[in-house]
Motif scaffolding. Structure first.
Motif, PDB file in Angstrom:
ATOM      1  N   GLY A  61       0.779  -1.217  -0.231  1.00 12.67           N
ATOM      2  CA  GLY A  61      -0.322  -0.087  -0.115  1.00 12.67           C
ATOM      3  C   GLY A  61       1.051   1.586   0.239  1.00 12.67           C
ATOM      4  N   ASN A  62       1.864   1.446   0.004  1.00 17.27           N
ATOM      5  CA  ASN A  62       2.908   2.487  -0.637  1.00 17.27           C
ATOM      6  C   ASN A  62       3.047   3.235  -1.695  1.00 17.27           C
ATOM      7  N   LYS A  63       3.149   4.161  -1.768  1.00 18.03           N
ATOM      8  CA  LYS A  63       3.233   5.496  -2.970  1.00 18.03           C
ATOM      9  C   LYS A  63       4.574   5.263  -3.536  1.00 18.03           C
ATOM     10  N   ARG A  64       5.172   5.400  -2.783  1.00 25.03           N
ATOM     11  CA  ARG A  64       6.678   5.205  -3.425  1.00 25.03           C
ATOM     12  C   ARG A  64       7.022   3.710  -2.790  1.00 25.03           C
ATOM     13  N   LEU A  65       8.678   3.531  -3.588  1.00 25.68           N
ATOM     14  CA  LEU A  65       9.375   2.137  -2.812  1.00 25.68           C
ATOM     15  C   LEU A  65       9.421   2.293  -1.425  1.00 25.68           C
ATOM     16  N   CYS A  66       9.404   1.277  -0.275  1.00 21.30           N
ATOM     17  CA  CYS A  66       9.118   1.454   1.316  1.00 21.30           C
ATOM     18  C   CYS A  66      10.932   1.271   1.094  1.00 21.30           C
ATOM     19  N   ASP A  67      12.016   1.582   2.343  1.00 23.82           N
ATOM     20  CA  ASP A  67      13.160   1.173   2.317  1.00 23.82           C
ATOM     21  C   ASP A  67      13.322  -0.418   1.874  1.00 23.82           C
ATOM     22  N   GLU A  68      12.796  -1.279   2.217  1.00 27.14           N
ATOM     23  CA  GLU A  68      13.145  -2.352   2.129  1.00 27.14           C
ATOM     24  C   GLU A  68      12.712  -3.170   0.470  1.00 27.14           C
ATOM     25  N   CYS A  69      12.167  -2.769   0.458  1.00 28.81           N
ATOM     26  CA  CYS A  69      11.757  -2.907  -2.014  1.00 28.81           C
ATOM     27  C   CYS A  69      12.964  -1.525  -2.345  1.00 28.81           C
ATOM     28  N   LYS A  70      13.590  -0.915  -1.831  1.00 30.34           N
ATOM     29  CA  LYS A  70      14.363  -0.303  -2.048  1.00 30.34           C
ATOM     30  C   LYS A  70      14.817  -0.741  -2.240  1.00 30.34           C
ATOM     31  N   ALA A  71      16.186  -1.237  -1.126  1.00 29.46           N
ATOM     32  CA  ALA A  71      17.685  -2.342  -0.753  1.00 29.46           C
ATOM     33  C   ALA A  71      17.542  -3.402  -1.569  1.00 29.46           C
ATOM     34  N   MET A  72      15.827  -4.139  -2.172  1.00 28.29           N
ATOM     35  CA  MET A  72      16.030  -5.695  -2.436  1.00 28.29           C
ATOM     36  C   MET A  72      15.813  -5.786  -4.177  1.00 28.29           C
ATOM     37  N   ALA A  73      15.330  -3.900  -4.502  1.00 27.18           N
ATOM     38  CA  ALA A  73      15.614  -3.591  -5.775  1.00 27.18           C
ATOM     39  C   ALA A  73      17.079  -3.564  -6.500  1.00 27.18           C
ATOM     40  N   GLU A  74      17.588  -2.866  -5.246  1.00 25.41           N
ATOM     41  CA  GLU A  74      19.263  -2.394  -5.359  1.00 25.41           C
ATOM     42  C   GLU A  74      20.458  -3.558  -5.379  1.00 25.41           C
ATOM     43  N   TYR A  75      19.486  -4.902  -4.592  1.00 23.03           N
ATOM     44  CA  TYR A  75      20.155  -6.194  -4.227  1.00 23.03           C
ATOM     45  C   TYR A  75      19.449  -7.013  -5.763  1.00 23.03           C
ATOM     46  N   ALA A  76      19.156  -6.851  -6.596  1.00 25.06           N
ATOM     47  CA  ALA A  76      18.500  -7.399  -7.507  1.00 25.06           C
ATOM     48  C   ALA A  76      19.463  -7.406  -8.898  1.00 25.06           C
ATOM     49  N   ASP A  77      19.617  -5.752  -9.083  1.00 24.13           N
ATOM     50  CA  ASP A  77      20.108  -5.019  -9.763  1.00 24.13           C
ATOM     51  C   ASP A  77      21.561  -5.293  -9.574  1.00 24.13           C
ATOM     52  N   GLU A  78      22.548  -5.415  -8.786  1.00 26.49           N
ATOM     53  CA  GLU A  78      23.324  -6.167  -8.483  1.00 26.49           C
ATOM     54  C   GLU A  78      23.650  -7.525  -8.741  1.00 26.49           C
ATOM     55  N   ARG A  79      23.160  -8.199  -8.346  1.00 28.23           N
ATOM     56  CA  ARG A  79      23.201  -9.624  -9.188  1.00 28.23           C
ATOM     57  C   ARG A  79      23.380  -9.561 -10.068  1.00 28.23           C
ATOM     58  N   LEU A  80      22.249  -9.157 -11.066  1.00 31.24           N
ATOM     59  CA  LEU A  80      22.111  -8.680 -12.071  1.00 31.24           C
ATOM     60  C   LEU A  80      23.332  -8.618 -12.929  1.00 31.24           C
ATOM     61  N   SER A  81      23.864  -7.374 -12.688  1.00 30.66           N
ATOM     62  CA  SER A  81      24.908  -6.842 -13.052  1.00 30.66           C
ATOM     63  C   SER A  81      26.136  -7.893 -13.033  1.00 30.66           C
ATOM     64  N   ARG A  82      25.760  -8.824 -12.119  1.00 29.06           N
ATOM     65  CA  ARG A  82      27.015  -9.801 -11.545  1.00 29.06           C
ATOM     66  C   ARG A  82      26.842 -11.083 -12.843  1.00 29.06           C
ATOM     67  N   CYS A  83      25.515 -11.450 -12.995  1.00 24.25           N
ATOM     68  CA  CYS A  83      25.080 -12.097 -13.718  1.00 24.25           C
ATOM     69  C   CYS A  83      26.012 -13.513 -14.786  1.00 24.25           C
ATOM     70  N   ARG A  84      26.699 -14.032 -14.535  1.00 24.28           N
ATOM     71  CA  ARG A  84      27.363 -14.985 -15.302  1.00 24.28           C
ATOM     72  C   ARG A  84      27.256 -14.972 -16.559  1.00 24.28           C
ATOM     73  N   PHE A  85      26.276 -15.427 -17.104  1.00 25.63           N
ATOM     74  CA  PHE A  85      25.814 -16.019 -18.012  1.00 25.63           C
ATOM     75  C   PHE A  85      25.640 -15.127 -19.358  1.00 25.63           C
ATOM     76  N   GLY A  86      25.271 -13.736 -18.609  1.00 26.62           N
ATOM     77  CA  GLY A  86      25.055 -12.636 -19.300  1.00 26.62           C
ATOM     78  C   GLY A  86      23.961 -12.465 -20.650  1.00 26.62           C
ATOM     79  N   ASP A  87      24.760 -12.120 -21.086  1.00 26.19           N
ATOM     80  CA  ASP A  87      22.493 -12.166 -22.444  1.00 26.19           C
ATOM     81  C   ASP A  87      21.662 -13.461 -22.647  1.00 26.19           C
ATOM     82  N   SER A  88      22.608 -14.384 -22.557  1.00 29.31           N
ATOM     83  CA  SER A  88      21.954 -15.597 -22.399  1.00 29.31           C
ATOM     84  C   SER A  88      21.612 -16.256 -21.107  1.00 29.31           C
ATOM     85  N   LYS A  89      21.609 -15.501 -20.039  1.00 27.09           N
ATOM     86  CA  LYS A  89      20.650 -15.749 -18.984  1.00 27.09           C
ATOM     87  C   LYS A  89      19.173 -16.079 -19.114  1.00 27.09           C
ATOM     88  N   PRO A  90      18.616 -17.189 -18.510  1.00 21.86           N
ATOM     89  CA  PRO A  90      17.553 -17.604 -17.996  1.00 21.86           C
ATOM     90  C   PRO A  90      16.614 -17.122 -17.718  1.00 21.86           C
TER      91      PRO A  90
END
Length: 138
Positions: A61-90
């Protein structure tokens, strides 16, 4: 026709750009030339952010991302940027390597379970792309 290129003071002979190194460079140039195309990782990053935003707005029910969701989005970005599969990622569900920590993986699973079905309503194009990629990967 032979051309020469210079890399770290080593002369590398190529034949019309058909050597391995120059094929990769040519692919990169072609990818840059096509406007509006996103890499697989960028597309996955966009989909994950949409899912997190949808979860935060509709479930919490938040209009903007809460701190927990921001942290999750940043963590997901970090994990995706380090993905070993690159553009062939499933898609994450079909990936053989689980790169998320256990607590973050549980949270992402909760987010995806909530947001996945609703993506068809709120972001149908992104959802259909995601489903097609997952189906083709199987």
């Amino acid at each position: 026709m032979l051309q020469t290129c210079r890399k770290d003071t080593i002369i590398h002979y190529i034949c019309n750009g058909k050597c391995k190194r120059h094929k990769i460079q040519n692919k990169d140039k072609q990818a840059q030339k096509q406007p509006g195309t996103m890499s697989r990782i960028d597309d996955e990053r966009r989909t994950v952010r949409l899912m997190i935003r949808l979860y935060c707005r509709r479930k919490e029910g938040n209009k903007r991302l809460c701190d927990e969701c921001k942290a999750m989005a940043e963590y997901a970005d970090e994990r995706l940027s380090r993905c070993r599969f690159g553009d062939s990622k499933p898609t994450c569900r079909l990936c053989t390597v689980h790169c998320y920590r256990k607590d973050m993986r549980a949270k992402m699973r909760e987010i995806m379970r909530f947001s996945g079905p609703r993506m068809l309503i709120y972001h149908p194009i992104a959802a259909i792309k995601h489903i097609v990629r997952e189906t083709l990967r199987k």
